[in-house]
Design a protein around this motif. Structure first.
Motif, PDB file in Angstrom:
ATOM      1  N   VAL A  91       0.818  -1.286   0.549  1.00 11.90           N
ATOM      2  CA  VAL A  91      -0.068  -0.381   0.051  1.00 11.90           C
ATOM      3  C   VAL A  91       0.896   1.298   0.497  1.00 11.90           C
ATOM      4  CG1 VAL A  91      -1.095   1.491   1.176  1.00 11.90           C
ATOM      5  CG2 VAL A  91      -2.489  -1.078   0.891  1.00 11.90           C
ATOM      6  N   PRO A  92       2.402   1.059   0.736  1.00  8.72           N
ATOM      7  CA  PRO A  92       2.177   2.820   0.666  1.00  8.72           C
ATOM      8  C   PRO A  92       3.107   3.218  -0.366  1.00  8.72           C
ATOM      9  CG  PRO A  92       3.159   1.462   3.167  1.00  8.72           C
ATOM     10  CD  PRO A  92       1.965   0.936   1.785  1.00  8.72           C
ATOM     11  N   LEU A  93       3.491   1.699  -1.284  1.00 10.93           N
ATOM     12  CA  LEU A  93       3.734   1.753  -2.800  1.00 10.93           C
ATOM     13  C   LEU A  93       2.703   2.796  -3.836  1.00 10.93           C
ATOM     14  CD1 LEU A  93       6.478   1.764  -4.875  1.00 10.93           C
ATOM     15  CD2 LEU A  93       5.886  -0.171  -5.270  1.00 10.93           C
ATOM     16  N   GLY A  94       1.818   1.850  -3.423  1.00 13.20           N
ATOM     17  CA  GLY A  94       0.843   2.766  -4.083  1.00 13.20           C
ATOM     18  C   GLY A  94       0.397   3.935  -4.248  1.00 13.20           C
ATOM     19  N   LEU A  95       0.625   4.280  -2.868  1.00 14.70           N
ATOM     20  CA  LEU A  95       0.192   5.903  -2.595  1.00 14.70           C
ATOM     21  C   LEU A  95       1.284   6.743  -2.620  1.00 14.70           C
ATOM     22  CD1 LEU A  95      -0.969   5.360   1.220  1.00 14.70           C
ATOM     23  CD2 LEU A  95      -2.579   5.932  -0.442  1.00 14.70           C
ATOM     24  N   LEU A  97       3.158   6.067  -5.260  1.00 12.76           N
ATOM     25  CA  LEU A  97       2.839   6.181  -6.966  1.00 12.76           C
ATOM     26  C   LEU A  97       1.944   7.221  -7.435  1.00 12.76           C
ATOM     27  CD1 LEU A  97       3.551   2.345  -8.187  1.00 12.76           C
ATOM     28  CD2 LEU A  97       5.118   4.191  -8.406  1.00 12.76           C
ATOM     29  N   MET A  98       1.484   7.312  -6.565  1.00 15.41           N
ATOM     30  CA  MET A  98      -0.398   7.999  -6.950  1.00 15.41           C
ATOM     31  C   MET A  98       0.399   9.191  -6.893  1.00 15.41           C
ATOM     32  SD  MET A  98      -3.656   8.392  -4.554  1.00 15.41           S
ATOM     33  CE  MET A  98      -2.714   9.018  -3.332  1.00 15.41           C
ATOM     34  N   THR A  99       1.238   9.585  -5.927  1.00 14.32           N
ATOM     35  CA  THR A  99       1.606  10.708  -6.396  1.00 14.32           C
ATOM     36  C   THR A  99       2.737  11.653  -7.262  1.00 14.32           C
ATOM     37  OG1 THR A  99       3.598  10.549  -4.412  1.00 14.32           O
ATOM     38  CG2 THR A  99       0.745  11.238  -3.605  1.00 14.32           C
ATOM     39  N   GLY A 147      -5.111  -0.175  -5.224  1.00 11.41           N
ATOM     40  CA  GLY A 147      -5.706  -0.028  -4.053  1.00 11.41           C
ATOM     41  C   GLY A 147      -5.062   1.441  -4.100  1.00 11.41           C
ATOM     42  N   GLY A 148      -3.302   1.650  -3.220  1.00  8.88           N
ATOM     43  CA  GLY A 148      -2.617   2.970  -3.136  1.00  8.88           C
ATOM     44  C   GLY A 148      -3.017   3.666  -4.452  1.00  8.88           C
ATOM     45  N   MET A 149      -2.414   3.274  -5.768  1.00  5.03           N
ATOM     46  CA  MET A 149      -2.173   3.849  -6.229  1.00  5.03           C
ATOM     47  C   MET A 149      -3.957   4.214  -7.475  1.00  5.03           C
ATOM     48  SD  MET A 149      -0.280   3.545 -10.056  1.00  5.03           S
ATOM     49  CE  MET A 149      -1.417   2.312 -10.347  1.00  5.03           C
ATOM     50  N   THR A 150      -4.558   4.025  -7.177  1.00  4.47           N
ATOM     51  CA  THR A 150      -5.910   4.023  -7.260  1.00  4.47           C
ATOM     52  C   THR A 150      -7.379   4.625  -6.883  1.00  4.47           C
ATOM     53  OG1 THR A 150      -6.405   2.067  -8.094  1.00  4.47           O
ATOM     54  CG2 THR A 150      -4.581   3.260  -9.330  1.00  4.47           C
ATOM     55  N   LEU A 182      -8.412  -4.029   3.781  1.00  6.12           N
ATOM     56  CA  LEU A 182      -7.973  -3.543   2.491  1.00  6.12           C
ATOM     57  C   LEU A 182      -8.154  -1.434   3.443  1.00  6.12           C
ATOM     58  CD1 LEU A 182      -5.407  -3.143   0.988  1.00  6.12           C
ATOM     59  CD2 LEU A 182      -7.008  -3.946  -0.433  1.00  6.12           C
ATOM     60  N   ASP A 183      -9.376  -1.460   3.256  1.00 12.60           N
ATOM     61  CA  ASP A 183      -9.517  -0.022   4.084  1.00 12.60           C
ATOM     62  C   ASP A 183      -8.818   0.637   4.970  1.00 12.60           C
ATOM     63  OD1 ASP A 183     -11.078   0.216   1.929  1.00 12.60           O
ATOM     64  OD2 ASP A 183     -12.976  -0.610   3.477  1.00 12.60           O
ATOM     65  N   VAL A 184      -8.976  -0.595   6.181  1.00  9.07           N
ATOM     66  CA  VAL A 184      -8.131   0.358   7.441  1.00  9.07           C
ATOM     67  C   VAL A 184      -6.977   0.357   6.946  1.00  9.07           C
ATOM     68  CG1 VAL A 184      -7.144  -0.562   9.817  1.00  9.07           C
ATOM     69  CG2 VAL A 184      -9.435  -0.985   8.617  1.00  9.07           C
ATOM     70  N   VAL A 185      -5.969  -0.498   6.225  1.00  6.46           N
ATOM     71  CA  VAL A 185      -4.637  -0.194   6.051  1.00  6.46           C
ATOM     72  C   VAL A 185      -4.608   0.918   5.423  1.00  6.46           C
ATOM     73  CG1 VAL A 185      -2.513  -1.690   4.318  1.00  6.46           C
ATOM     74  CG2 VAL A 185      -4.091  -2.791   6.250  1.00  6.46           C
ATOM     75  N   ILE A 186      -5.219   1.321   4.146  1.00  7.87           N
ATOM     76  CA  ILE A 186      -4.476   2.368   3.318  1.00  7.87           C
ATOM     77  C   ILE A 186      -5.560   3.990   3.981  1.00  7.87           C
ATOM     78  CG2 ILE A 186      -5.483   3.791   1.867  1.00  7.87           C
ATOM     79  CD1 ILE A 186      -5.409   1.451  -0.070  1.00  7.87           C
ATOM     80  N   VAL A 187      -6.339   4.265   5.256  1.00 10.36           N
ATOM     81  CA  VAL A 187      -6.640   5.023   6.123  1.00 10.36           C
ATOM     82  C   VAL A 187      -5.579   4.905   6.990  1.00 10.36           C
ATOM     83  CG1 VAL A 187      -8.570   5.419   7.724  1.00 10.36           C
ATOM     84  CG2 VAL A 187      -8.927   5.080   5.898  1.00 10.36           C
ATOM     85  N   VAL A 188      -5.018   4.019   8.011  1.00 14.95           N
ATOM     86  CA  VAL A 188      -3.928   4.125   9.012  1.00 14.95           C
ATOM     87  C   VAL A 188      -2.297   5.403   7.640  1.00 14.95           C
ATOM     88  CG1 VAL A 188      -2.352   3.301  10.234  1.00 14.95           C
ATOM     89  CG2 VAL A 188      -4.602   2.387  10.074  1.00 14.95           C
ATOM     90  N   ASN A 189      -2.206   4.708   7.245  1.00 17.04           N
ATOM     91  CA  ASN A 189      -0.880   5.275   5.984  1.00 17.04           C
ATOM     92  C   ASN A 189      -1.405   6.189   5.971  1.00 17.04           C
ATOM     93  OD1 ASN A 189       0.862   3.239   4.607  1.00 17.04           O
ATOM     94  ND2 ASN A 189      -0.704   1.550   4.932  1.00 17.04           N
TER      95      ASN A 189
END
Length: 253
Positions: A91-95, A97-99, A147-150, A182-189
Motif C-alpha cells: 500500500v505505501p508504494l501504491g500511495l 506512485l499516486m503522487t 488500491g493505494g495508487m488508484t 484493506l480500507d483500514v490499511v490505506i486509511v492508517v497510511n
C-alpha cells in the motif's frame, strides 16, 4: 454549521456523487464488491485522485460495519489474512506512485489490466489448480499496490476469486472481509502521511449515509442460488467501470 461539513456540502458535483455512491452500495451489498469500480470513474470528474482515495477508504470503513457480521462467519479468514498481510506491505508504494505518476498513465494501466482479465473471464477461462501461499500473497500485494495508487482496492482479488471455482457465497464473504481490511490499511497510511483532514472526513460521512442504506438493500437481494447471475452482474459492473473510466472520454484529462 461546522466548517468541515459546509465544505463537504459545497463539493462540486455532490449530487452526482451521492447518486453514484448509492448505486455502488447496492452493487456492493449484492456482490460483495464494486464500490470503487462504480464510484471512482464518476468521482474522477469532480475530485482529485488523493481526495478520491481518502474518501473511498473512509466511506468503506463506515459501510463495512453493515456487511461484516454476516461475511465474518462465511469467509476463509486465514486466506483473507494472508491477502491482507501482503497488501499491507505494498500500500505505501501504491500511495507513493499516486503522487508521482501521471494520472492519465495510471488510468490507462488499470484499464488495460482490467480489460485483459475480464476478457479471460468472459471467454470461460477458469483456474482449476490450487493456489500456493506465495501466489496468494502476490495477489494480495498487487491489490494493495493498485488500491493505494488508484483507490480501486478490489479488482485483483475480485478477478482472482471470480476466475476460480469458489461458491458465490464464499467469494462474496472473502471479498467483503478483504476490502474492509484493506480500507483500514490505506486509511492508517493516509493518516500517517497527514493526507486526511476534517473536510475529507465530513465528505466521507455525507456519502456514507446513502451508501450504508443501499448496501443493506443490496445485501438483502443477494441469493447464493443464483450464482450464474451473480457472475454476469459482476462482469457487467467491471466492463461498465472500465469503459466509463477510459481517459478518452474527457480528452485525456
Amino acid at each position: 454549521m461546522p466548517e468541515p461539513l459546509a465544505a463537504a456540502l459545497a463539493t462540486p458535483g455532490l449530487g452526482w456523487l451521492l447518486l453514484t455512491i448509492s448505486v455502488a452500495g447496492v452493487v456492493r451489498g449484492f456482490s460483495g464488491f464494486g464500490t470503487a469500480l462504480v464510484f471512482v470513474p464518476v468521482a474522477g470528474i469532480f475530485l482529485a485522485p488523493q481526495v478520491i482515495v481518502a474518501v473511498m477508504m473512509l466511506t468503506g470503513l463506515v459501510s463495512s460495519s453493515a456487511l461484516l457480521p454476516r461475511a465474518w462467519g462465511q469467509a476463509d479468514r486465514r486466506e483473507v489474512g494472508l491477502l491482507a498481510l501482503a497488501a499491507l506491505l505494498t500500500v505505501p508504494l501504491g500511495l507513493w506512485l499516486m503522487t508521482r505518476l501521471d494520472p492519465v498513465l495510471i488510468r490507462w494501466c488499470v484499464a488495460v489490466i482490467a480489460i485483459v482479465t475480464l476478457a479471460a473471464l468472459i471467454s470461460g477461462w477458469r483456474f482449476s489448480g490450487r493456489v500456493s501461499r506465495p501466489q496468494l500473497a502476490g495477489i494480495g500485494a498487487l491489490a494493495g499496490g493498485i488500491g493505494g495508487m488508484t483507490g480501486l482496492t478490489g479488482p485483483a482479488v475480485i478477478l482472482f476469486y471470480l476466475a476460480g471455482q469458489s461458491a458465490a457465497q464464499a467469494v462474496r464473504a472473502n471479498t467483503i472481509l478483504f476490502l474492509a481490511a484493506l480500507d483500514v490499511v490505506i486509511v492508517v497510511n493516509l493518516l500517517v502521511q497527514g493526507a486526511v483532514d476534517w473536510a475529507l472526513v465530513a465528505l466521507a460521512l455525507v456519502l456514507a449515509v446513502p451508501y450504508v442504506m443501499t448496501s443493506l438493500i443490496g445485501q438483502g437481494l443477494f441469493d447464493p442460488r443464483h450464482e450464474r447471475l451473480y457472475r454476469w452482474v459482476a462482469y457487467a459492473v467491471i466492463a461498465l467501470a472500465v469503459l466509463s473510466g477510459l481517459p478518452i472520454w474527457n480528452n485525456g484529462a
